[in-house]
Design a protein around this motif. Structure first.
Motif, PDB file in Angstrom:
ATOM      1  N   ASP B 225       0.879  -1.053  -0.134  1.00  0.00           N
ATOM      2  CA  ASP B 225       0.013   0.104   0.118  1.00  0.00           C
ATOM      3  C   ASP B 225       0.723   1.180  -0.158  1.00  0.00           C
ATOM      4  OD1 ASP B 225      -2.226   1.419  -0.008  1.00  0.00           O
ATOM      5  OD2 ASP B 225      -3.210   0.794   1.847  1.00  0.00           O
ATOM      6  N   ALA B 228      -0.545   4.930   0.077  1.00  0.00           N
ATOM      7  CA  ALA B 228      -1.035   5.190   1.327  1.00  0.00           C
ATOM      8  C   ALA B 228      -0.068   5.886   2.253  1.00  0.00           C
ATOM      9  CB  ALA B 228      -1.811   4.283   2.208  1.00  0.00           C
ATOM     10  N   LEU B 229       1.302   5.176   2.206  1.00  0.00           N
ATOM     11  CA  LEU B 229       2.519   5.663   2.942  1.00  0.00           C
ATOM     12  C   LEU B 229       2.956   6.955   2.283  1.00  0.00           C
ATOM     13  CD1 LEU B 229       4.133   2.145   3.227  1.00  0.00           C
ATOM     14  CD2 LEU B 229       2.838   3.527   5.242  1.00  0.00           C
ATOM     15  N   SER B 231       1.454   9.190   0.706  1.00  0.00           N
ATOM     16  CA  SER B 231       0.422  10.375   0.934  1.00  0.00           C
ATOM     17  C   SER B 231       0.520  10.911   2.443  1.00  0.00           C
ATOM     18  CB  SER B 231      -0.952  10.118   0.319  1.00  0.00           C
ATOM     19  OG  SER B 231      -1.610   8.912   1.022  1.00  0.00           O
TER      20      SER B 231
END
Lengths: 286, 286
Positions: B225, B228-229, B231
């Motif tokens: 992911d 997500a990290l 951002s």
């Protein structure tokens, strides 16, 4: 510093070296007309759903507020606390502006609760802190007084200092049981609002090393795409020193952002939680 | 501090009171086999697509790297720079480890480029800084030397100090044209990696007030992911003082997080950009 809270069977530690403490905000009738009507009719079914939803998404604690017009808030809060403690072992944050309701909630609670909240107002401290002390609870304190909600971070720090002196000196509350709410207000009202909140968080961290929590959803009030704003605000506040938030624990995007920020802060060794979260999502999809 | 870069017709200001400078990372054959083969065959069509995609998503600048095996990197970089400047007015970051390629790229460039990069190694400064000075360009500098990529933020600060002294004193580069890369490495390798990067950013901000950029996507390398990290990492680094990143400018989630962080940092007055972004998305959906 470490603040511990507990239910009858589970202890949670809040601190800068811990995964962020997500306090689910949902059990609160403010702005929820249907829920208010249900509460007036003695229907607590929505509370059960709110508990299960927030537990499923990985909340660390749950805030419980029963402040609605035309209800007996004290009776309702005691009832809700008892009911919620039968549904989950997460520690609770007992939330009311009414002293009698806090007292009823604390009487019903099994464990060490977090109480929401006091301010730097002497009168409010005098009413609530003896109650907090008697129950051995922890307390959320807001650095505003009867005159103002100060804009300047330095003034918020002064009021924090006053609260800490009074709570520890006059009322015998252990300093680690004071959790400061550095005050988060809507960015839509003033572009510098979050800058001030972040600065306040840094000042309180550097001066007192106290734990802090705030109502994170306030920040995006009135703006479009609130989830995107909330999921960026909380990690930035974590970088500044925030260790907990009363927040939307039902929106995956926001909870995921918090766990990503835990990893960035060095509070998720080897990314074990992050990877487990990812696997659980993949499993749920399949 | 303000760093300005420009194309023939457009100037961009990088600074802590400006919207974050998003430098699109995409025009780079590293890890892109098909793109490498195209470049060897003289096919530049992928470059055009990469330019248009990144411009469409709102990149502030574009990084251009043509380092692939078995190509004449200098010739290719000059060709790419000329071509890209016909496609967009965004300023470019000319990126190579080969001095001749940087020179060819700078010769072809119209405007004030950002050059990527030097380190604290004397030999590399001696080869590249006179070139940067002659073209009046700005330079990205990494605080590592021939001996180590230091882990400790304080050591990175020392190397930054050495670079600043050499670049300004010996080579006459204006201090505002030095952009430090505080070194972002994969969190998967070491849970404290991002903590060190964030600390380095704060130290450099507080000591020199220099602008900073880094390769933001590195942080999530090897983790699930990644979007997500990324951002969450960039907004946290912005809070620490990062003013630019060479980053994924094609993923809406990440670009949106940066613009949300601009609003939080007080660099989007009345949320005008945020609201416009939201309206554009709504219009695109409809």
């Amino acid at each position: 510093m470490h603040t511990t809270v507990s239910s009858a069977t589970k202890t949670v530690t809040i601190g800068p070296d811990q995964p962020f403490c997500i306090i689910g905000e949902r059990i609160n009738p403010t702005g929820r007309k249907i829920f208010q009507e249900q509460l007036r009719a003695g229907d607590m079914s929505a509370v059960e759903k709110d508990v299960l939803d927030q537990v499923a998404m990985g909340a660390t604690m749950l805030d419980v507020n029963m402040g609605a017009p035309l209800v007996d808030e004290a009776e309702l809060l005691a009832k809700a606390v008892t009911m919620i403690q039968e549904l989950t072992d997460l520690p609770l944050c007992i939330d009311s502006s009414v002293v009698e309701a806090l007292e009823a909630g604390l009487d019903a609670y099994k464990g060490k609760a977090l109480v929401n909240s006091i301010t730097a107002e002497d009168e409010r401290m005098e009413l609530i802190l003896p109650l907090v002390k008697r129950h051995g609870a922890a307390i959320i304190a807001l650095p505003n007084d009867e005159f103002e909600i100060p804009e300047e971070p330095e003034r918020r720090l002064e009021l924090t200092k006053y609260i800490v002196e009074q709570a520890t000196g006059k009322y015998g509350i252990p300093i680690e049981d004071i959790v400061i709410d550095p005050l988060a207000m809507p960015i839509g009202a003033d572009s510098q609002m979050v800058v001030r909140t972040l600065k306040t968080i840094e000042l309180i961290r550097d001066t007192f090393d106290l734990n802090m929590t705030l109502g994170a959803s306030n920040v995006s009030f009135g703006m479009p795409d609130r989830h995107a704003l909330n999921s960026v605000f909380i990690p930035m506040a974590m970088k500044a020193g925030l260790t907990s938030a009363i927040m939307d624990a039902r929106t995956e995007k926001i909870v995921t952002a918090v766990r990503a920020a835990d990893l960035m802060m060095g509070n998720d060794e080897w990314g074990a939680t992050w990877i487990a979260l990812h696997r659980a999502k993949e499993a749920a999809k399949a």
